[in-house]
Design a protein around this motif. Sequence first.
Motif, PDB file in Angstrom:
ATOM      1  N   MET A 169     -99.985  -4.638 -52.546  1.00 12.81           N
ATOM      2  CA  MET A 169     -98.971  -5.495 -53.136  1.00 12.81           C
ATOM      3  C   MET A 169     -98.115  -4.700 -54.119  1.00 12.81           C
ATOM      4  N   LYS A 170     -96.824  -4.874 -54.020  1.00 13.09           N
ATOM      5  CA  LYS A 170     -95.881  -4.163 -54.887  1.00 13.09           C
ATOM      6  C   LYS A 170     -95.368  -5.116 -55.971  1.00 13.09           C
ATOM      7  N   ILE A 171     -95.324  -4.610 -57.213  1.00 11.48           N
ATOM      8  CA  ILE A 171     -94.819  -5.409 -58.333  1.00 11.48           C
ATOM      9  C   ILE A 171     -93.597  -4.709 -58.925  1.00 11.48           C
ATOM     10  N   LEU A 172     -92.535  -5.473 -59.145  1.00  9.55           N
ATOM     11  CA  LEU A 172     -91.336  -4.947 -59.791  1.00  9.55           C
ATOM     12  C   LEU A 172     -91.239  -5.564 -61.195  1.00  9.55           C
ATOM     13  N   VAL A 173     -91.063  -4.701 -62.200  1.00  9.99           N
ATOM     14  CA  VAL A 173     -90.989  -5.162 -63.589  1.00  9.99           C
ATOM     15  C   VAL A 173     -89.683  -4.679 -64.205  1.00  9.99           C
ATOM     16  N   SER A 174     -88.965  -5.574 -64.857  1.00  6.80           N
ATOM     17  CA  SER A 174     -87.722  -5.161 -65.521  1.00  6.80           C
ATOM     18  C   SER A 174     -87.989  -4.899 -67.003  1.00  6.80           C
ATOM     19  N   VAL A 175     -87.338  -3.863 -67.542  1.00  9.07           N
ATOM     20  CA  VAL A 175     -87.496  -3.516 -68.962  1.00  9.07           C
ATOM     21  C   VAL A 175     -86.113  -3.287 -69.564  1.00  9.07           C
ATOM     22  N   LYS A 176     -85.931  -3.719 -70.798  1.00  6.94           N
ATOM     23  CA  LYS A 176     -84.644  -3.585 -71.474  1.00  6.94           C
ATOM     24  C   LYS A 176     -84.794  -2.785 -72.760  1.00  6.94           C
ATOM     25  N   ARG A 177     -83.804  -1.940 -73.030  1.00  8.73           N
ATOM     26  CA  ARG A 177     -83.756  -1.162 -74.272  1.00  8.73           C
ATOM     27  C   ARG A 177     -83.024  -1.983 -75.328  1.00  8.73           C
TER      28      ARG A 177
ATOM     29  N   ASN B 137     -88.639  -4.115 -85.679  1.00  9.10           N
ATOM     30  CA  ASN B 137     -88.865  -3.890 -87.106  1.00  9.10           C
ATOM     31  C   ASN B 137     -87.568  -3.609 -87.871  1.00  9.10           C
ATOM     32  N   VAL B 138     -86.484  -3.381 -87.144  1.00 11.88           N
ATOM     33  CA  VAL B 138     -85.205  -3.010 -87.763  1.00 11.88           C
ATOM     34  C   VAL B 138     -84.438  -4.264 -88.161  1.00 11.88           C
ATOM     35  N   LYS B 139     -83.888  -4.255 -89.363  1.00 13.18           N
ATOM     36  CA  LYS B 139     -83.010  -5.349 -89.803  1.00 13.18           C
ATOM     37  C   LYS B 139     -81.596  -5.036 -89.307  1.00 13.18           C
ATOM     38  N   VAL B 140     -81.118  -5.844 -88.384  1.00 18.06           N
ATOM     39  CA  VAL B 140     -79.821  -5.558 -87.761  1.00 18.06           C
ATOM     40  C   VAL B 140     -78.678  -5.835 -88.725  1.00 18.06           C
ATOM     41  N   ARG B 141     -77.593  -5.080 -88.541  1.00 21.68           N
ATOM     42  CA  ARG B 141     -76.385  -5.262 -89.351  1.00 21.68           C
ATOM     43  C   ARG B 141     -75.216  -5.581 -88.426  1.00 21.68           C
ATOM     44  N   VAL B 142     -74.388  -6.504 -88.850  1.00 23.77           N
ATOM     45  CA  VAL B 142     -73.203  -6.866 -88.079  1.00 23.77           C
ATOM     46  C   VAL B 142     -72.080  -5.883 -88.408  1.00 23.77           C
TER      47      VAL B 142
ATOM     48  N   ASN C 224     -77.322   5.010 -85.006  1.00 23.05           N
ATOM     49  CA  ASN C 224     -78.444   5.575 -85.768  1.00 23.05           C
ATOM     50  C   ASN C 224     -79.548   4.551 -86.046  1.00 23.05           C
ATOM     51  N   VAL C 225     -79.736   3.628 -85.112  1.00 21.31           N
ATOM     52  CA  VAL C 225     -80.767   2.602 -85.245  1.00 21.31           C
ATOM     53  C   VAL C 225     -81.877   2.874 -84.234  1.00 21.31           C
ATOM     54  N   LYS C 226     -83.119   2.674 -84.647  1.00 15.92           N
ATOM     55  CA  LYS C 226     -84.251   2.894 -83.732  1.00 15.92           C
ATOM     56  C   LYS C 226     -84.219   1.871 -82.602  1.00 15.92           C
ATOM     57  N   MET C 227     -84.326   2.366 -81.381  1.00 14.11           N
ATOM     58  CA  MET C 227     -84.348   1.499 -80.201  1.00 14.11           C
ATOM     59  C   MET C 227     -85.726   1.577 -79.546  1.00 14.11           C
ATOM     60  N   SER C 228     -86.118   0.520 -78.877  1.00 14.54           N
ATOM     61  CA  SER C 228     -87.416   0.500 -78.197  1.00 14.54           C
ATOM     62  C   SER C 228     -87.385  -0.498 -77.048  1.00 14.54           C
ATOM     63  N   MET C 229     -88.503  -0.605 -76.344  1.00 13.21           N
ATOM     64  CA  MET C 229     -88.582  -1.563 -75.244  1.00 13.21           C
ATOM     65  C   MET C 229     -88.696  -2.978 -75.786  1.00 13.21           C
ATOM     66  N   ASN C 230     -87.997  -3.906 -75.154  1.00 13.94           N
ATOM     67  CA  ASN C 230     -88.094  -5.312 -75.526  1.00 13.94           C
ATOM     68  C   ASN C 230     -89.569  -5.749 -75.492  1.00 13.94           C
ATOM     69  N   PRO C 231     -90.094  -6.337 -76.581  1.00 18.09           N
ATOM     70  CA  PRO C 231     -91.528  -6.674 -76.634  1.00 18.09           C
ATOM     71  C   PRO C 231     -92.017  -7.543 -75.484  1.00 18.09           C
ATOM     72  N   PHE C 232     -91.213  -8.511 -75.033  1.00 13.56           N
ATOM     73  CA  PHE C 232     -91.626  -9.365 -73.916  1.00 13.56           C
ATOM     74  C   PHE C 232     -91.715  -8.567 -72.612  1.00 13.56           C
ATOM     75  N   ASP C 233     -90.857  -7.545 -72.480  1.00 12.70           N
ATOM     76  CA  ASP C 233     -90.908  -6.688 -71.291  1.00 12.70           C
ATOM     77  C   ASP C 233     -92.147  -5.793 -71.327  1.00 12.70           C
ATOM     78  N   GLU C 234     -92.519  -5.380 -72.522  1.00 12.57           N
ATOM     79  CA  GLU C 234     -93.738  -4.579 -72.675  1.00 12.57           C
ATOM     80  C   GLU C 234     -94.956  -5.382 -72.220  1.00 12.57           C
ATOM     81  N   ILE C 235     -94.969  -6.670 -72.543  1.00 11.60           N
ATOM     82  CA  ILE C 235     -96.044  -7.562 -72.096  1.00 11.60           C
ATOM     83  C   ILE C 235     -96.024  -7.687 -70.572  1.00 11.60           C
ATOM     84  N   ALA C 236     -94.822  -7.738 -69.990  1.00 12.34           N
ATOM     85  CA  ALA C 236     -94.693  -7.830 -68.531  1.00 12.34           C
ATOM     86  C   ALA C 236     -95.254  -6.580 -67.848  1.00 12.34           C
ATOM     87  N   VAL C 237     -94.943  -5.408 -68.398  1.00 11.26           N
ATOM     88  CA  VAL C 237     -95.467  -4.155 -67.835  1.00 11.26           C
ATOM     89  C   VAL C 237     -96.988  -4.123 -67.947  1.00 11.26           C
TER      90      VAL C 237
END
Length: 249
Positions: free
Chosen positions: A1-9, A14-19, A30-43
Amino acid sequence: MKILVSVKRVVDYNVKVRVKSDGTGVDIANVKMSMNPFDEIAVEEAVRLKEKGVATEIIAVSCGDAKCQETLRTAMAIGADRGILVETAEELQPLAVAKLLKALVDKEQPSLVILGKQAIDDDNNQTGQMLAALADLPQATFASKVEVAGDKVSVTREVDGGLETLSLSLPAVITSDLRLNEPRYVTLPNIMKAKKKQLDTVKPEDLGVDVKPRLKTLKVAEPPKRGAGIKVPDVATLVDKLKNEAKVI
């Protein structure tokens, strides 16, 4: 069985976003980027299904610029077997991403597609549902438990009144909720192994998908600052203010 998982950057949670000063969006310079937490759970869920012997291959997919390769490498360090980057400089909206994923589903023919229920940057919660509609596949959103048996998948999902259990025929689309699992810590050896795994790059035009934005953001603004609270001398005064000033009772 093949599983396809989508992940977003996305911007790290933890970063406080600025408009931006011109109100056109969020400043990600210059802001730290990472995998979307819900996508990490999917993986993580896909990897656990593979460890149970249910799945044979996990394909991680990301849509965006070349920097999304880092997110795919993280997914492969968690346990995905290979990655596909749909590279584009366009601003991608949920419908465009759903169309890109639909094209990859047609090409790869996975038995299961797992997505995070939403991305923490735009909170749209639309891509999984749109993909299921475009691909004409059964769907289960907000999954807190997933069990695969034969050509069926049982999904327990959180609803307003409690829990609901659905039985879907494969192939199917699932979106993950926070309580589905706790993603594992990515070890250095697995990070090194991920660098050697296959990562293919395609363009939206290769998949025959038009990703031009359909929606226009007029303005982005920070929420108004919360006013200072006040102290009241007794309960009677509190009730009076709640009733006559705040008008909440």
